[in-house]
Design a protein around this motif. Sequence first.
Motif, mmCIF file in Angstrom:
data_model
loop_
_atom_site.group_PDB
_atom_site.id
_atom_site.type_symbol
_atom_site.label_atom_id
_atom_site.label_comp_id
_atom_site.label_asym_id
_atom_site.label_seq_id
_atom_site.Cartn_x
_atom_site.Cartn_y
_atom_site.Cartn_z
ATOM 1 N N MET A 187 14.825 8.374 -2.010
ATOM 2 C CA MET A 187 14.599 7.016 -1.696
ATOM 3 C C MET A 187 14.888 6.198 -2.725
ATOM 4 S SD MET A 187 10.588 5.721 -0.626
ATOM 5 C CE MET A 187 10.430 6.581 0.968
ATOM 6 N N SER A 188 15.422 4.946 -2.474
ATOM 7 C CA SER A 188 15.786 3.998 -3.376
ATOM 8 C C SER A 188 14.775 3.629 -4.142
ATOM 9 C CB SER A 188 16.757 2.753 -2.784
ATOM 10 O OG SER A 188 15.817 2.143 -1.967
ATOM 11 N N ALA A 189 14.695 3.060 -5.418
ATOM 12 C CA ALA A 189 13.743 2.421 -6.119
ATOM 13 C C ALA A 189 13.304 1.195 -5.586
ATOM 14 C CB ALA A 189 13.923 2.425 -7.638
ATOM 15 N N LEU A 190 12.009 0.716 -5.981
ATOM 16 C CA LEU A 190 11.602 -0.779 -5.559
ATOM 17 C C LEU A 190 12.564 -1.750 -6.175
ATOM 18 C CD1 LEU A 190 7.759 -0.283 -6.131
ATOM 19 C CD2 LEU A 190 8.966 -0.685 -3.790
ATOM 20 N N PRO A 191 12.633 -3.133 -5.588
ATOM 21 C CA PRO A 191 13.421 -4.083 -6.348
ATOM 22 C C PRO A 191 12.922 -4.389 -7.456
ATOM 23 C CG PRO A 191 12.680 -4.613 -4.000
ATOM 24 C CD PRO A 191 12.092 -3.564 -4.402
ATOM 25 N N ALA A 192 14.035 -4.825 -8.209
ATOM 26 C CA ALA A 192 13.696 -4.916 -10.091
ATOM 27 C C ALA A 192 12.873 -6.067 -10.165
ATOM 28 C CB ALA A 192 15.083 -5.062 -10.591
ATOM 29 N N ASN A 193 12.569 -6.946 -9.223
ATOM 30 C CA ASN A 193 11.897 -8.219 -9.440
ATOM 31 C C ASN A 193 10.463 -7.861 -9.158
ATOM 32 O OD1 ASN A 193 12.760 -8.122 -6.482
ATOM 33 N ND2 ASN A 193 10.888 -9.751 -6.389
ATOM 34 N N ILE A 194 9.977 -6.686 -8.819
ATOM 35 C CA ILE A 194 8.557 -6.249 -8.585
ATOM 36 C C ILE A 194 7.550 -6.426 -9.836
ATOM 37 C CG2 ILE A 194 6.859 -4.671 -7.692
ATOM 38 C CD1 ILE A 194 8.540 -5.970 -5.606
ATOM 39 N N ARG A 195 6.648 -7.301 -9.694
ATOM 40 C CA ARG A 195 5.697 -7.602 -10.951
ATOM 41 C C ARG A 195 4.251 -7.091 -10.669
ATOM 42 N NH1 ARG A 195 6.031 -13.523 -12.327
ATOM 43 N NH2 ARG A 195 4.795 -12.855 -13.868
ATOM 44 N N ALA A 196 4.024 -7.072 -9.252
ATOM 45 C CA ALA A 196 2.767 -6.759 -9.025
ATOM 46 C C ALA A 196 2.365 -5.714 -7.764
ATOM 47 C CB ALA A 196 1.708 -8.038 -8.584
ATOM 48 N N ALA A 197 1.643 -4.659 -7.521
ATOM 49 C CA ALA A 197 1.413 -3.836 -6.799
ATOM 50 C C ALA A 197 0.098 -3.872 -5.890
ATOM 51 C CB ALA A 197 1.663 -2.530 -7.184
ATOM 52 N N ILE A 198 -0.141 -4.104 -4.849
ATOM 53 C CA ILE A 198 -1.125 -4.480 -3.927
ATOM 54 C C ILE A 198 -1.493 -3.357 -3.111
ATOM 55 C CG2 ILE A 198 -2.330 -5.966 -2.366
ATOM 56 C CD1 ILE A 198 -0.833 -8.347 -3.805
ATOM 57 N N PHE A 199 -2.499 -2.456 -3.275
ATOM 58 C CA PHE A 199 -2.865 -1.428 -2.622
ATOM 59 C C PHE A 199 -3.991 -1.524 -1.493
ATOM 60 C CE2 PHE A 199 -0.954 0.189 -6.529
ATOM 61 C CZ PHE A 199 -0.058 1.333 -5.831
ATOM 62 N N ASP A 200 -3.711 -1.124 -0.458
ATOM 63 C CA ASP A 200 -5.040 -0.979 0.411
ATOM 64 C C ASP A 200 -5.748 0.338 -0.217
ATOM 65 O OD1 ASP A 200 -6.423 -0.587 2.912
ATOM 66 O OD2 ASP A 200 -5.310 1.323 3.448
#
Length: 220
Positions: free
Chosen positions: A1-14
């Motif tokens: 599986m490819s990595a997340l986009p490089a611009n990601i700055r925040a992760a929001i979890f259920d």
Amino acid sequence: MSALPANIRAAIFDLDGTLFDSVGLWHEIDDIFLSKRGLVPTAEYRRAIAAIGFRATAEFTVEYYKLDDTPETLMNEWTELAREAYATTVKTFDGVREYLTACAAAGIKIAAVTSLHSEFARACLKNNGISEYFSHIFTTDEIGFKKSSPLIYEHAARVLGVSPRDCVAYDDVPIAVKAAKAAGMTTVAVEGVLFDKAECVGAADYIIVSIKDAPAFARK
């Protein structure tokens, strides 16, 4: 599986069903309180309450089953049934701590968007030793938007000080995945109890079996 986009700055979890192994608990609570009234939970009922929040669920339940109870009566009953479980016995799925650790190591802000009661969310995070990872817990009852609305995700991004385009959202309920995508976020759908893959077509950027399989964060 490819990595997340490089611009990601925040992760929001259920939380329920995504990080917490707790969906079965709520099914048990449904069974208990409805059986006292000579009723059983239907599949339609379970789908309808999956992402609408604690009070909204109580209001919907009263209307759906034509109960004489008030929403407050139901909420009090559910609270007593769930309080001890979230504080002591509900566990996170395998791999959650490791993924949050990787998230924090990558410099990503971490928050939760949940329809779970705030007391239960915080108690379970604390009991599992992962509360320190979360800067914010956004609940549907406190924010006033359901998880079916992009507005709750837009609100979370705004408070975190990032653009929705720079956020990744994780959820096991398709309607919430769609809402996060509509807000402009990268989305990760988790194949939980309430998951329907067909409903996530076009809305999920990644589909995973569990957090153990979640995409890695791109190197900065």
